[in-house]
Design a protein around this motif. Structure first.
Motif, short mmCIF file in Angstrom:
data_model
loop_
_atom_site.label_atom_id
_atom_site.label_comp_id
_atom_site.label_asym_id
_atom_site.label_seq_id
_atom_site.Cartn_x
_atom_site.Cartn_y
_atom_site.Cartn_z
N ASP A 170 15.35 -17.25 12.28
CA ASP A 170 16.31 -16.46 13.04
C ASP A 170 15.50 -15.48 13.89
OD1 ASP A 170 18.24 -17.74 11.54
OD2 ASP A 170 18.43 -16.12 10.09
N PRO A 171 15.41 -15.69 15.19
CA PRO A 171 14.57 -14.83 16.03
C PRO A 171 15.23 -13.49 16.31
CG PRO A 171 15.63 -16.49 17.38
CD PRO A 171 16.04 -16.78 15.96
N PHE A 172 14.57 -12.40 15.92
CA PHE A 172 15.13 -11.06 16.10
C PHE A 172 14.60 -10.36 17.35
CE2 PHE A 172 16.43 -9.92 11.46
CZ PHE A 172 17.33 -10.97 11.48
N GLY A 173 13.33 -10.59 17.71
CA GLY A 173 12.79 -9.86 18.86
C GLY A 173 11.37 -10.28 19.17
N GLN A 178 -0.83 -5.29 23.72
CA GLN A 178 -1.78 -5.54 24.81
C GLN A 178 -1.34 -6.81 25.52
OE1 GLN A 178 -5.67 -5.27 22.89
NE2 GLN A 178 -5.76 -3.10 23.35
N THR A 179 -2.09 -7.90 25.44
CA THR A 179 -1.65 -9.13 26.13
C THR A 179 -1.29 -10.23 25.14
OG1 THR A 179 -3.94 -9.89 26.33
CG2 THR A 179 -3.04 -8.63 28.16
N VAL A 180 -1.10 -9.87 23.88
CA VAL A 180 -0.74 -10.85 22.86
C VAL A 180 0.73 -10.66 22.51
CG1 VAL A 180 -1.23 -11.73 20.56
CG2 VAL A 180 -3.09 -10.82 21.95
N TRP A 181 1.49 -11.77 22.53
CA TRP A 181 2.93 -11.73 22.30
C TRP A 181 3.27 -12.30 20.93
CZ3 TRP A 181 6.61 -10.33 26.24
CH2 TRP A 181 6.01 -9.95 27.45
N TYR A 182 4.19 -11.63 20.23
CA TYR A 182 4.57 -12.02 18.89
C TYR A 182 6.10 -12.16 18.80
CZ TYR A 182 -0.15 -10.46 17.60
OH TYR A 182 -1.51 -10.28 17.52
N LEU A 183 6.53 -13.12 17.99
CA LEU A 183 7.94 -13.26 17.64
C LEU A 183 8.17 -12.65 16.27
CD1 LEU A 183 10.83 -14.49 17.73
CD2 LEU A 183 9.81 -16.58 16.77
N ILE A 184 9.15 -11.76 16.17
CA ILE A 184 9.57 -11.21 14.89
C ILE A 184 10.84 -11.95 14.48
CG2 ILE A 184 10.18 -9.12 13.62
CD1 ILE A 184 7.39 -9.10 14.93
N ALA A 185 10.79 -12.60 13.33
CA ALA A 185 11.89 -13.48 12.95
C ALA A 185 12.12 -13.45 11.45
CB ALA A 185 11.61 -14.92 13.40
N ARG A 186 13.33 -13.85 11.07
CA ARG A 186 13.68 -13.96 9.65
C ARG A 186 13.54 -15.42 9.24
NH1 ARG A 186 19.40 -11.75 8.50
NH2 ARG A 186 19.95 -13.60 9.73
N GLY A 190 11.73 -14.53 4.10
CA GLY A 190 11.76 -13.13 4.51
C GLY A 190 11.30 -12.95 5.94
N MET A 191 11.10 -11.70 6.35
CA MET A 191 10.69 -11.40 7.71
C MET A 191 9.25 -11.85 7.94
SD MET A 191 13.29 -10.14 9.21
CE MET A 191 12.51 -9.57 10.71
N ARG A 192 9.01 -12.47 9.09
CA ARG A 192 7.69 -12.98 9.42
C ARG A 192 7.35 -12.64 10.88
NH1 ARG A 192 7.65 -13.14 4.77
NH2 ARG A 192 7.09 -14.86 3.36
N THR A 193 6.05 -12.64 11.18
CA THR A 193 5.55 -12.42 12.54
C THR A 193 4.78 -13.66 12.98
OG1 THR A 193 5.37 -10.03 12.16
CG2 THR A 193 4.12 -10.96 14.01
N TYR A 194 5.12 -14.20 14.15
CA TYR A 194 4.48 -15.42 14.66
C TYR A 194 3.86 -15.13 16.02
CZ TYR A 194 7.54 -17.55 11.16
OH TYR A 194 8.19 -17.86 9.99
N ARG A 195 2.63 -15.52 16.19
CA ARG A 195 1.96 -15.39 17.49
C ARG A 195 2.47 -16.51 18.40
NH1 ARG A 195 -4.31 -13.69 18.13
NH2 ARG A 195 -4.54 -13.91 20.40
N ILE A 196 3.04 -16.14 19.53
CA ILE A 196 3.72 -17.12 20.37
C ILE A 196 2.76 -18.16 20.93
CG2 ILE A 196 4.99 -17.36 22.55
CD1 ILE A 196 6.54 -14.87 21.82
N SER A 197 1.50 -17.79 21.16
CA SER A 197 0.54 -18.75 21.69
C SER A 197 0.21 -19.86 20.69
CB SER A 197 -0.75 -18.04 22.10
OG SER A 197 -1.35 -17.39 20.98
N ARG A 198 0.58 -19.69 19.42
CA ARG A 198 0.33 -20.71 18.40
C ARG A 198 1.57 -21.57 18.15
NH1 ARG A 198 -2.55 -16.60 14.18
NH2 ARG A 198 -4.52 -16.32 15.30
N MET A 199 2.61 -21.38 18.95
CA MET A 199 3.84 -22.14 18.80
C MET A 199 3.86 -23.30 19.80
SD MET A 199 6.41 -18.84 18.50
CE MET A 199 7.86 -19.85 18.75
N THR A 200 4.40 -24.43 19.37
CA THR A 200 4.60 -25.57 20.26
C THR A 200 5.95 -26.21 19.94
OG1 THR A 200 3.43 -27.04 18.71
CG2 THR A 200 2.13 -26.08 20.53
N ASP A 201 6.44 -27.00 20.90
CA ASP A 201 7.68 -27.77 20.70
C ASP A 201 8.85 -26.91 20.25
OD1 ASP A 201 6.17 -29.99 21.37
OD2 ASP A 201 5.78 -30.56 19.30
N ALA A 202 8.98 -25.73 20.83
CA ALA A 202 10.08 -24.84 20.44
C ALA A 202 11.41 -25.37 20.98
CB ALA A 202 9.83 -23.43 20.97
#
Length: 319
Positions: A170-173, A178-186, A190-202
């Motif tokens: 469940d993506p919250f925000g 700096q120049t690194v983007w993260y997804l905060i999601a449930r 529990g709550m987790r943080t994902y580095r968007i550059s490591r995501m594929t096939d979303a």
């Protein structure tokens, strides 16, 4: 979308005063026929446009007519312009932000427009480091769409150890550090943080989720980063440092001045510090790197290890 393009065309005319159909087409990346139809659509909508004939002709707004934006005071204007689009790091995001800034600039009164141009001319933000590590933000628009729609998001995620596995969250925000983007999601755990550059096939799923009404993204990020910092391994060592080494180390590491232990002889202008390192290996690397400008005093086992390594280095040298 046509409405976005019409607004862009309107802002271009307001900013430049007069533009030909060809110039509008080039700036909006459309055909001249489409640009001409857009001008007709603006006229139909009641925008006071003037069609100027001849070689120096084109399209212009009636004198004195302009769109309105809420007034900005000097402090608000400076703060807004200091957050330059280039700080976003990604070329596509920067380009979109530049277009937004252009629309804002076009709607400003001339006095404030000149002031804004002066501020931006005196500031440049380079979001890259000396050794840049490019971030793949190709999945970012999909993540943004899922967040905006409060829909579940599925993707493949590659961890730092190289393992790739599917995730459904469940993506919250989104947080940009700096120049690194993260997804905060449930996630289910529990709550987790994902580095968007490591995501594929979303993929944005059609399954909605209920976002907690009391969730505060900034507060969550602050608390989670504090927990990460507390969980980091720390290694303490005592070093005697030359003035040059002291100046270098204190720029990036937390140090505490201490008195010299008994039976310790160091040069008169040297200082002794307790230094917090992230690991034993980092302490070893720094002590060896400073060479004759540093002396490791404690812990004794690391000091003995460094002495043994130095002796081994000399034993391998050939004349």
């Amino acid at each position: 979308m046509k409405s976005d393009r019409l607004l862009s065309a309107l802002m271009l005319l307001q900013a430049h005063g007069r533009l030909s159909t060809r110039e509008l087409a080039e700036r909006l990346e459309i055909s001249q026929r489409t640009a001409h139809r857009d001008m007709e659509a603006l006229c139909t909508a009641g925008i006071p446009l003037i069609a100027l004939r001849g070689a120096q002709g084109g399209w212009a707004l009636e004198k004195g007519w302009r769109t309105k934006v809420p007034g900005l005071d000097e402090a608000e204007l400076s703060a807004l312009l200091m957050a330059q689009p280039s700080a976003l790091g990604d070329p596509r995001l920067s380009a979109a932000a530049d277009r937004a800034f252009g629309k804002l600039m076009a709607a400003m009164p001339n006095s404030m427009k000149a002031q804004a141009a002066s501020i931006r001319a005196r500031l440049h933000i380079d979001p890259t480091g000396w050794r840049p590590s490019p971030e793949d933000l190709s999945q970012l628009p999909i993540v943004q769409d899922a967040i905006a729609r409060d829909c579940k998001l599925t993707f493949l995620y590659t961890r730092t150890d190289g393992e790739t596995a599917p995730r459904t969250v469940d993506p919250f925000g989104i947080v940009c550090k700096q120049t690194v983007w993260y997804l905060i999601a449930r996630a289910p755990a529990g709550m987790r943080t994902y580095r968007i550059s490591r995501m594929t096939d979303a993929i944005v799923l059609v399954v909605p989720f209920e976002r907690p009404s009391n969730f505060d993204l900034a507060d969550h990020w602050k608390r989670s980063t504090m927990q990460i910092e507390q969980q980091r391994q720390h290694f303490s060592a005592t070093l005697a440092l030359s003035p040059e080494a002291t100046q270098s180390l204190t720029r990036w590491s937390q140090v505490t001045p201490v008195d010299a232990p008994s039976n310790t002889t160091i040069p008169e202008d040297w200082l002794i510090f307790n230094v917090n390192f992230e690991s034993r290996e980092q302490a070893r690397f720094v002590a060896l790197g400073f060479g004759p400008r540093a002396q490791l005093l404690t812990p004794a086992d690391l000091r003995d290890q460094i002495r043994a390594e130095i002796s081994e280095i000399f034993s391998r040298q050939t004349i």
